[in-house]
Motif scaffolding. Structure first.
Motif, short mmCIF file in Angstrom:
data_model
loop_
_atom_site.label_atom_id
_atom_site.label_comp_id
_atom_site.label_asym_id
_atom_site.label_seq_id
_atom_site.Cartn_x
_atom_site.Cartn_y
_atom_site.Cartn_z
N GLN A 136 0.79 -1.22 0.00
CA GLN A 136 0.00 0.00 0.00
C GLN A 136 0.83 1.28 0.00
O GLN A 136 0.50 2.22 -0.76
N PRO A 137 1.90 1.40 0.79
CA PRO A 137 2.67 2.66 0.73
C PRO A 137 3.19 2.98 -0.67
O PRO A 137 3.09 4.12 -1.13
N PHE A 138 3.74 1.98 -1.36
CA PHE A 138 4.28 2.22 -2.69
C PHE A 138 3.18 2.63 -3.67
O PHE A 138 3.31 3.62 -4.39
N PHE A 139 2.09 1.87 -3.71
CA PHE A 139 1.05 2.16 -4.68
C PHE A 139 0.26 3.42 -4.33
O PHE A 139 -0.17 4.15 -5.22
N ASN A 140 0.08 3.71 -3.05
CA ASN A 140 -0.53 4.99 -2.67
C ASN A 140 0.34 6.15 -3.14
O ASN A 140 -0.16 7.15 -3.66
N ALA A 141 1.65 6.04 -2.94
CA ALA A 141 2.56 7.10 -3.35
C ALA A 141 2.56 7.26 -4.87
O ALA A 141 2.56 8.39 -5.38
N LEU A 142 2.55 6.16 -5.58
CA LEU A 142 2.53 6.23 -7.04
C LEU A 142 1.23 6.84 -7.55
O LEU A 142 1.24 7.78 -8.36
N VAL A 143 0.10 6.34 -7.08
CA VAL A 143 -1.20 6.86 -7.52
C VAL A 143 -1.36 8.31 -7.08
O VAL A 143 -1.82 9.15 -7.85
N GLY A 144 -0.96 8.62 -5.84
CA GLY A 144 -1.05 10.00 -5.36
C GLY A 144 -0.18 10.95 -6.14
O GLY A 144 -0.59 12.06 -6.47
N GLY A 145 1.03 10.52 -6.45
CA GLY A 145 1.92 11.34 -7.26
C GLY A 145 1.36 11.63 -8.64
O GLY A 145 1.56 12.71 -9.19
N LEU A 146 0.64 10.67 -9.19
CA LEU A 146 0.02 10.88 -10.50
C LEU A 146 -1.28 11.69 -10.41
O LEU A 146 -1.61 12.44 -11.32
N LEU A 147 -2.01 11.54 -9.30
CA LEU A 147 -3.30 12.21 -9.16
C LEU A 147 -3.20 13.65 -8.67
O LEU A 147 -4.08 14.46 -8.95
N PHE A 148 -2.16 13.99 -7.92
CA PHE A 148 -2.07 15.34 -7.37
C PHE A 148 -2.13 16.42 -8.44
O PHE A 148 -2.82 17.42 -8.25
N PRO A 149 -1.41 16.29 -9.57
CA PRO A 149 -1.55 17.33 -10.61
C PRO A 149 -2.97 17.41 -11.17
O PRO A 149 -3.47 18.49 -11.47
N ILE A 150 -3.64 16.26 -11.28
CA ILE A 150 -5.03 16.25 -11.75
C ILE A 150 -5.93 16.92 -10.72
O ILE A 150 -6.80 17.73 -11.07
N PHE A 151 -5.73 16.59 -9.44
CA PHE A 151 -6.51 17.24 -8.38
C PHE A 151 -6.30 18.75 -8.40
O PHE A 151 -7.25 19.50 -8.26
N ARG A 152 -5.05 19.18 -8.57
CA ARG A 152 -4.77 20.61 -8.58
C ARG A 152 -5.49 21.30 -9.73
O ARG A 152 -5.93 22.44 -9.60
N LYS A 153 -5.61 20.63 -10.86
CA LYS A 153 -6.27 21.23 -12.01
C LYS A 153 -7.78 21.33 -11.80
O LYS A 153 -8.38 22.35 -12.08
N PHE A 154 -8.39 20.26 -11.29
CA PHE A 154 -9.84 20.23 -11.17
C PHE A 154 -10.38 20.73 -9.84
O PHE A 154 -11.52 21.14 -9.76
N LEU A 155 -9.58 20.67 -8.80
CA LEU A 155 -10.05 21.09 -7.47
C LEU A 155 -9.37 22.36 -7.00
O LEU A 155 -9.37 22.66 -5.81
N ARG A 156 -8.80 23.12 -7.92
CA ARG A 156 -8.06 24.33 -7.57
C ARG A 156 -8.97 25.30 -6.82
O ARG A 156 -10.10 25.55 -7.21
N SER A 157 -8.43 25.87 -5.76
CA SER A 157 -9.17 26.87 -4.99
C SER A 157 -9.05 28.23 -5.65
O SER A 157 -8.01 28.54 -6.22
N SER A 158 -10.09 29.00 -5.54
CA SER A 158 -10.02 30.35 -6.05
C SER A 158 -9.21 31.21 -5.07
O SER A 158 -9.13 30.90 -3.88
N PRO A 159 -8.59 32.30 -5.53
CA PRO A 159 -7.78 33.14 -4.64
C PRO A 159 -8.60 33.71 -3.47
O PRO A 159 -8.10 33.86 -2.39
N MET A 160 -9.85 34.01 -3.69
CA MET A 160 -10.70 34.58 -2.64
C MET A 160 -11.01 33.54 -1.57
O MET A 160 -11.20 33.86 -0.41
N GLU A 161 -11.10 32.27 -1.95
CA GLU A 161 -11.46 31.21 -1.02
C GLU A 161 -10.36 30.92 -0.01
O GLU A 161 -10.63 30.56 1.12
N SER A 162 -9.11 31.10 -0.39
CA SER A 162 -8.01 30.77 0.50
C SER A 162 -7.77 31.83 1.57
O SER A 162 -6.99 31.64 2.46
N GLN A 163 -8.45 32.97 1.48
CA GLN A 163 -8.26 34.03 2.47
C GLN A 163 -9.18 33.84 3.66
O GLN A 163 -10.14 33.25 3.69
#
Length: 163
Positions: A136-163
């Motif tokens: 699980q640690p290896f495959f979580n890290a692999l899948v997470g490493g691949l999914l984080f850029p996708i998450f950042r693209k689709f789940l990106r916070s707006s600048p107003m939301e982070s304040q």
């Protein structure tokens, strides 16, 4: 308010995928933990409080899939969410190599905490159970490493939301 909706949708997606993976093969169920990846992502994105709350919700959902004591995965995942939020404030973890190591380390720690609590409650040896969980640690890290850029693209916070 949008971040709460994003967290709920991500948890629902993980729930559906977790259920489908369980139907396809029970080995996938042990090898990839999408709930942990989501908890770490939101902890990195929003901080330790969001990580801990998301971790407790995801952990309790994981507990509902298991036949063990309710709350063991909830506690372990809450700790991981909090730690991910605290550590990611100190270290930039968004490159693939760093996020891979970050998720790998946190998953090892999560499994260790989970297994310690479980072995204490059930008086079992530490390494009893399904051997596939050790991957699980290896495959979580692999899948997470691949999914984080996708998450950042689709789940990106707006600048107003982070304040």
């Amino acid at each position: 308010m949008k971040i709460y909706l994003k967290i709920i949708l991500a948890i629902l997606a993980a729930f559906v995928l977790h259920t489908l993976f369980g139907e396809i093969s029970n080995k996938i169920f042990f090898v990839v933990n999408l709930f942990t990846i989501i908890v770490i992502y939101f902890a990195v994105l929003k901080g330790e409080i969001y990580g801990a709350v998301t971790g407790s919700v995801c952990g309790l959902i994981q507990d509902s899939f298991s036949l063990g004591i309710f709350g063991v995965a909830g506690l372990a995942t809450t700790i991981i969410g909090y730690l991910a939020g605290v550590i990611s404030k100190k270290i930039y973890v968004m490159s693939f190599f760093k996020i891979f190591l970050f998720i790998f380390t946190l998953t090892v720690f999560q499994l260790t905490v989970w297994r310690l609590i479980h072995s204490f409650i059930f008086s079992e040896p530490f390494l009893s159970g399904n051997i596939f969980i050790l991957f699980q640690p290896f495959f979580n890290a692999l899948v997470g490493g691949l999914l984080f850029p996708i998450f950042r693209k689709f789940l990106r916070s707006s600048p107003m939301e982070s304040q």
